[in-house]
Design a protein around this motif. Structure first.
Motif, mmCIF file in Angstrom:
data_model
loop_
_atom_site.group_PDB
_atom_site.id
_atom_site.type_symbol
_atom_site.label_atom_id
_atom_site.label_comp_id
_atom_site.label_asym_id
_atom_site.label_seq_id
_atom_site.Cartn_x
_atom_site.Cartn_y
_atom_site.Cartn_z
ATOM 1 N N MET A 247 20.278 61.699 -31.876
ATOM 2 C CA MET A 247 20.234 60.297 -32.292
ATOM 3 C C MET A 247 21.138 59.430 -31.423
ATOM 4 S SD MET A 247 20.044 60.613 -36.466
ATOM 5 C CE MET A 247 19.919 58.843 -36.709
ATOM 6 N N VAL A 248 22.349 59.908 -31.174
ATOM 7 C CA VAL A 248 23.307 59.145 -30.364
ATOM 8 C C VAL A 248 22.739 58.881 -28.974
ATOM 9 C CG1 VAL A 248 25.520 59.296 -29.142
ATOM 10 C CG2 VAL A 248 25.402 59.838 -31.586
ATOM 11 N N ASN A 249 22.218 59.924 -28.326
ATOM 12 C CA ASN A 249 21.784 59.782 -26.944
ATOM 13 C C ASN A 249 20.467 59.027 -26.790
ATOM 14 O OD1 ASN A 249 23.774 61.210 -25.069
ATOM 15 N ND2 ASN A 249 23.552 62.670 -26.742
ATOM 16 N N THR A 250 19.571 59.164 -27.753
ATOM 17 C CA THR A 250 18.354 58.349 -27.704
ATOM 18 C C THR A 250 18.723 56.874 -27.805
ATOM 19 O OG1 THR A 250 17.027 60.119 -28.694
ATOM 20 C CG2 THR A 250 16.116 57.901 -28.763
ATOM 21 N N GLY A 251 19.676 56.557 -28.680
ATOM 22 C CA GLY A 251 20.133 55.176 -28.814
ATOM 23 C C GLY A 251 20.800 54.665 -27.544
ATOM 24 N N PHE A 252 21.613 55.511 -26.935
ATOM 25 C CA PHE A 252 22.313 55.102 -25.711
ATOM 26 C C PHE A 252 21.328 54.815 -24.576
ATOM 27 C CE2 PHE A 252 24.172 56.453 -21.599
ATOM 28 C CZ PHE A 252 25.050 55.387 -21.441
ATOM 29 N N ILE A 253 20.393 55.734 -24.348
ATOM 30 C CA ILE A 253 19.462 55.595 -23.225
ATOM 31 C C ILE A 253 18.480 54.447 -23.455
ATOM 32 C CG2 ILE A 253 17.599 56.761 -21.973
ATOM 33 C CD1 ILE A 253 19.224 59.380 -22.396
ATOM 34 N N THR A 254 18.037 54.272 -24.704
ATOM 35 C CA THR A 254 17.134 53.155 -25.011
ATOM 36 C C THR A 254 17.817 51.820 -24.736
ATOM 37 O OG1 THR A 254 15.988 54.443 -26.721
ATOM 38 C CG2 THR A 254 15.756 52.041 -26.818
ATOM 39 N N PHE A 277 12.154 53.763 -35.811
ATOM 40 C CA PHE A 277 12.325 52.561 -35.000
ATOM 41 C C PHE A 277 13.528 51.757 -35.501
ATOM 42 C CE2 PHE A 277 9.507 49.059 -32.834
ATOM 43 C CZ PHE A 277 10.526 48.812 -31.934
ATOM 44 N N GLY A 278 13.723 51.722 -36.810
ATOM 45 C CA GLY A 278 14.857 51.002 -37.379
ATOM 46 C C GLY A 278 16.147 51.808 -37.316
ATOM 47 N N THR A 279 16.055 53.084 -37.664
ATOM 48 C CA THR A 279 17.253 53.920 -37.764
ATOM 49 C C THR A 279 17.853 54.249 -36.395
ATOM 50 O OG1 THR A 279 16.304 54.947 -39.745
ATOM 51 C CG2 THR A 279 18.191 56.035 -38.760
ATOM 52 N N ILE A 280 17.050 54.842 -35.513
ATOM 53 C CA ILE A 280 17.585 55.280 -34.219
ATOM 54 C C ILE A 280 17.543 54.157 -33.186
ATOM 55 C CG2 ILE A 280 17.303 56.906 -32.312
ATOM 56 C CD1 ILE A 280 16.381 58.988 -34.289
ATOM 57 N N VAL A 281 16.382 53.525 -33.044
ATOM 58 C CA VAL A 281 16.258 52.461 -32.041
ATOM 59 C C VAL A 281 17.001 51.206 -32.492
ATOM 60 C CG1 VAL A 281 14.616 51.148 -30.644
ATOM 61 C CG2 VAL A 281 14.015 53.443 -31.414
ATOM 62 N N GLY A 282 17.257 51.107 -33.797
ATOM 63 C CA GLY A 282 18.054 49.998 -34.311
ATOM 64 C C GLY A 282 19.535 50.334 -34.361
ATOM 65 N N PHE A 283 19.929 51.138 -35.345
ATOM 66 C CA PHE A 283 21.348 51.450 -35.566
ATOM 67 C C PHE A 283 22.007 52.098 -34.352
ATOM 68 C CE2 PHE A 283 20.502 52.110 -40.383
ATOM 69 C CZ PHE A 283 20.415 50.746 -40.554
ATOM 70 N N MET A 284 21.327 53.127 -33.780
ATOM 71 C CA MET A 284 21.990 53.902 -32.736
ATOM 72 C C MET A 284 22.094 53.134 -31.414
ATOM 73 S SD MET A 284 22.793 56.165 -34.715
ATOM 74 C CE MET A 284 23.936 56.723 -33.486
ATOM 75 N N SER A 369 7.786 47.605 -23.551
ATOM 76 C CA SER A 369 6.962 48.406 -24.457
ATOM 77 C C SER A 369 7.502 49.828 -24.450
ATOM 78 C CB SER A 369 5.494 48.374 -24.028
ATOM 79 O OG SER A 369 5.337 48.910 -22.734
ATOM 80 N N ALA A 370 7.374 50.488 -25.577
ATOM 81 C CA ALA A 370 7.953 51.822 -25.712
ATOM 82 C C ALA A 370 6.942 52.786 -26.316
ATOM 83 C CB ALA A 370 9.206 51.766 -26.588
ATOM 84 N N TYR A 371 7.132 54.045 -25.995
ATOM 85 C CA TYR A 371 6.300 55.104 -26.559
ATOM 86 C C TYR A 371 7.223 56.227 -27.019
ATOM 87 C CZ TYR A 371 3.690 59.475 -26.658
ATOM 88 O OH TYR A 371 3.200 60.698 -27.033
ATOM 89 N N GLY A 372 6.959 56.728 -28.209
ATOM 90 C CA GLY A 372 7.763 57.836 -28.711
ATOM 91 C C GLY A 372 7.152 58.442 -29.953
ATOM 92 N N LEU A 373 7.857 59.419 -30.492
ATOM 93 C CA LEU A 373 7.417 60.122 -31.697
ATOM 94 C C LEU A 373 8.602 60.334 -32.622
ATOM 95 C CD1 LEU A 373 5.340 63.145 -30.277
ATOM 96 C CD2 LEU A 373 4.418 61.029 -31.190
ATOM 97 N N THR A 374 8.314 60.404 -33.913
ATOM 98 C CA THR A 374 9.346 60.800 -34.871
ATOM 99 C C THR A 374 9.913 62.153 -34.479
ATOM 100 O OG1 THR A 374 8.232 59.594 -36.653
ATOM 101 C CG2 THR A 374 9.778 61.319 -37.311
ATOM 102 N N GLU A 375 9.038 63.050 -34.045
ATOM 103 C CA GLU A 375 9.455 64.411 -33.688
ATOM 104 C C GLU A 375 10.314 64.476 -32.432
ATOM 105 O OE1 GLU A 375 5.647 64.776 -36.085
ATOM 106 O OE2 GLU A 375 6.445 63.452 -34.534
ATOM 107 N N CYS A 376 10.395 63.368 -31.704
ATOM 108 C CA CYS A 376 11.222 63.328 -30.486
ATOM 109 C C CYS A 376 12.367 62.332 -30.632
ATOM 110 C CB CYS A 376 10.371 62.983 -29.277
ATOM 111 S SG CYS A 376 9.164 64.248 -28.858
ATOM 112 N N SER A 377 12.776 62.076 -31.861
ATOM 113 C CA SER A 377 13.923 61.205 -32.159
ATOM 114 C C SER A 377 13.737 59.785 -31.636
ATOM 115 C CB SER A 377 15.223 61.799 -31.586
ATOM 116 O OG SER A 377 15.413 63.114 -32.048
ATOM 117 N N GLY A 378 12.501 59.351 -31.537
ATOM 118 C CA GLY A 378 12.277 57.964 -31.132
ATOM 119 C C GLY A 378 11.584 57.838 -29.796
#
Length: 571
Positions: A247-254, A277-284, A369-378
């Motif tokens: 979660m931390v690193n997906t947020g950092f890189i995004t 989208f809200g939890t990781i791409v938002g908070f993190m 624009s972004a592409y991802g999956l729940t299974e890939c943490s965003g």
């Protein structure tokens, strides 16, 4: 390297998509220019609060509230300490069932600081769905809102936990949800058998809070910390487990790709917080880049979003394609003076036409624009500031394979597979489904038809399961959808394969029209002629006022198929 059949298919695809022919295999390992962070969410919150303590962490417009990063950390530690006093221990599951509220952010951070696994629940789930989620993940405590829209959370819970009304708080003994012991409600009034959220905040002493701070040494970045249910666009949801590190690193890189590192940004988050989208791409993203999250309303309302963008001077706007479609319509009527710098759009495929409309109508310089999956943490692919094409994120390996599992050449459609730090730990309590999704070699199968280019860019060509086979011809619905949405009468379109006695399937266009528009099947055929191959032109059309959706805005195609099947039976 490749068989004659694959080479011929590649040549055909290159011509179809106007891409160069390649003999190189579709595999990329995007090596990052910075190492990944080995840190927990709780420690990251500490670091951000130490550096930017007085900066606003969250602004809830509809609640008329805000918290600074220092206040967020303080409240999260008080709540985490109270959770421990309620006999919640490390790795216990705590469900969060509420719309977009400040309390949601606090609760999620408290779970991280207490070593709990937060289970993100859809705020519009009905009682049987909550019962399924509680039992699926073994939720021990549930934090929920009081009321939302027509939902009364307490009354809803009583239908599955009738024992709650006659028991002491924290001592629930339920036959239908045996794991559930504690319910905490965010409202102002106390309810029988539950704790009040605001009273719970004051339960812990300063010594209890100090113990939470000491606890951080015993929480690892590798510990599971969040469960997100798949969106339910294809049936029964599964719960994907992720950890602090992912979660931390997906947020950092995004956030890095969004170029948030150089100054303070204000993120307008109109997507639901329970969603990844809200939890990781938002908070993190916000925690990594000390950004302020703005919540315009407790649920998506385009007019409230525009108010928030204007009044809070938001620099980045989050949303799904559906949300931006509505936002554009609202802005075209209001013509507000807004000037955000960037948009991040994800959660569903986006047509290039819509990206152009967003840039023009919302007056933003960058549309990511972004592409991802729940299974890939965003997010795994995200466009860069200099291009609208989605490029693979750092520290991620991707490849595209055919139905036999063999890697296809660049520019050839096939199933996208991912191997990275961000892949989920697995589906909770579902080893069989986990093994179907992730092989022993670590490659995760996305189920998406994807075209990968040699420069690391890529695009979704559709869902493999959505592929229509008409008279032996494979048809990607996404290609037709992206073309038909450019028709001046069409707001949204979904292409569905429906049964046909001779051809196997026929192409059906499900459309939402602009007001006072009259569109016929003949009009569609005329519009498509000479633009699409004859076998891709819809031979059936159904008009909808609204499409069935998840709360995050994804259109539920399986429900559309059910609706069309029922209509066919009636006819």
């Amino acid at each position: 390297m490749f068989s004659k059949r694959v080479i011929l298919k590649t040549l055909h695809t290159a011509k179809k998509y106007n891409t160069p022919y390649s003999t190189k295999p579709s595999y990329i390992h995007k090596i990052g220019d910075q190492p990944l962070k080995y840190i927990t969410i709780g420690r990251l919150l500490e670091q951000t609060a130490q550096k930017f303590g007085e900066r606003k962490a969250v602004v809830s417009v509809h609640q008329n509230q805000f918290l600074t990063f220092s206040e967020l950390l303080h409240k999260a530690d008080k709540l985490a300490a109270s959770f421990r006093l309620l006999n919640l221990e490390k790795n216990d599951r705590l469900g969060i069932w509420a719309p977009n509220l400040v309390e949601w952010y606090v609760t999620k951070m408290a779970c991280a600081r207490a070593g709990l696994i937060g289970v993100c629940l859809n705020p519009v789930s009905e009682a049987p769905e909550i019962q399924y989620c509680v039992n699926k993940t073994g939720i021990k405590a549930l934090v929920c809102a009081d009321k939302f829209k027509h939902y009364d959370y307490y009354e809803s819970l009583l239908t599955i936990v009738p024992e709650m009304e006659k028991c002491d708080p924290g001592k629930i003994k339920s036959t239908q949800v045996p794991s559930l012991k504690t319910v905490i409600i965010m409202g102002d009034k106390n309810k029988c058998g539950t704790y009040n959220f605001h009273e719970i905040l004051d339960l812990a002493t300063s010594n209890d809070v100090a113990n939470v701070q000491k606890l951080q040494d015993y929480i690892s970045p590798d510990d599971g910390c969040s469960l997100h249910f798949t969106s339910g666009t294809t049936g029964k949801p599964k719960a994907a487990l992720t950890n602090h590190f992912k979660m931390v690193n997906t947020g950092f890189i995004t956030g890095k790709r969004l170029d948030l590192s150089h100054k303070h940004h204000t993120l307008c988050v109109q997507v639901p917080l329970f969603h990844i989208f809200g939890t990781i791409v938002g908070f993190m993203v916000a925690l990594n880049h000390a950004s302020t999250i703005v919540l315009p309303s407790n649920a998506y309302q385009p007019s409230k979003t525009l108010d928030a963008i204007k009044n809070e001077k938001c620099t980045v706007i989050y949303g799904t394609p559906t949300m931006f479609t509505d936002l554009i319509e609202t802005q075209e009527k209001r013509k507000d003076a807004i000037s955000a710098e960037a948009v991040l759009i994800g959660g569903a495929p986006i047509a290039p036409y819509l990206m152009e409309q967003i840039s023009k109508t919302l007056n933003v310089s960058r549309v990511h624009s972004a592409y991802g999956l729940t299974e890939c943490s965003g997010i795994m692919f995200e466009s860069v500031p200099t291009s609208h094409l989605k490029h693979v994120h750092e520290h991620i390996e991707v490849k595209v394979v055919d139905e036999s599992g063999c890697v296809v050449p660049f520019g050839t459609p096939g199933e996208l597979c991912v191997r990275s730090y961000s892949n989920m730990l697995g589906y909770w309590n579902d080893e069989e489904k986990t093994k179907e999704m992730i092989g022993t070699d670590g490659w995760l199968k996305t189920g998406d038809l994807f075209i990968l280019e040699e420069d690391g860019s890529g695009k979704v060509a559709g869902r493999i399961k959505d592929m229509i086979i008409r008279g032996g011809e494979n048809i990607s619905p996404k290609e037709i959808e992206e073309f038909l949405v450019t028709h001046p009468s069409v707001v949204e379109v979904q292409i569905i394969g429906t049964p046909h006695q001779r051809l196997g399937e026929e192409v059906c266009a499900c459309v939402r029209l602009k007001p006072q528009s009259n569109l016929t099947l003949d009009d569609i055929a005329t519009f498509c002629k000479a633009k699409l191959a004859y076998f891709k032109i819809p031979t059936r059309m159904e008009i909808f006022d609204n499409f069935p959706r998840t709360l995050s805005g994804k259109i539920q195609k399986f429900k559309l198929r059910e609706m069309l099947a029922e209509k066919s039976c009636e006819d």
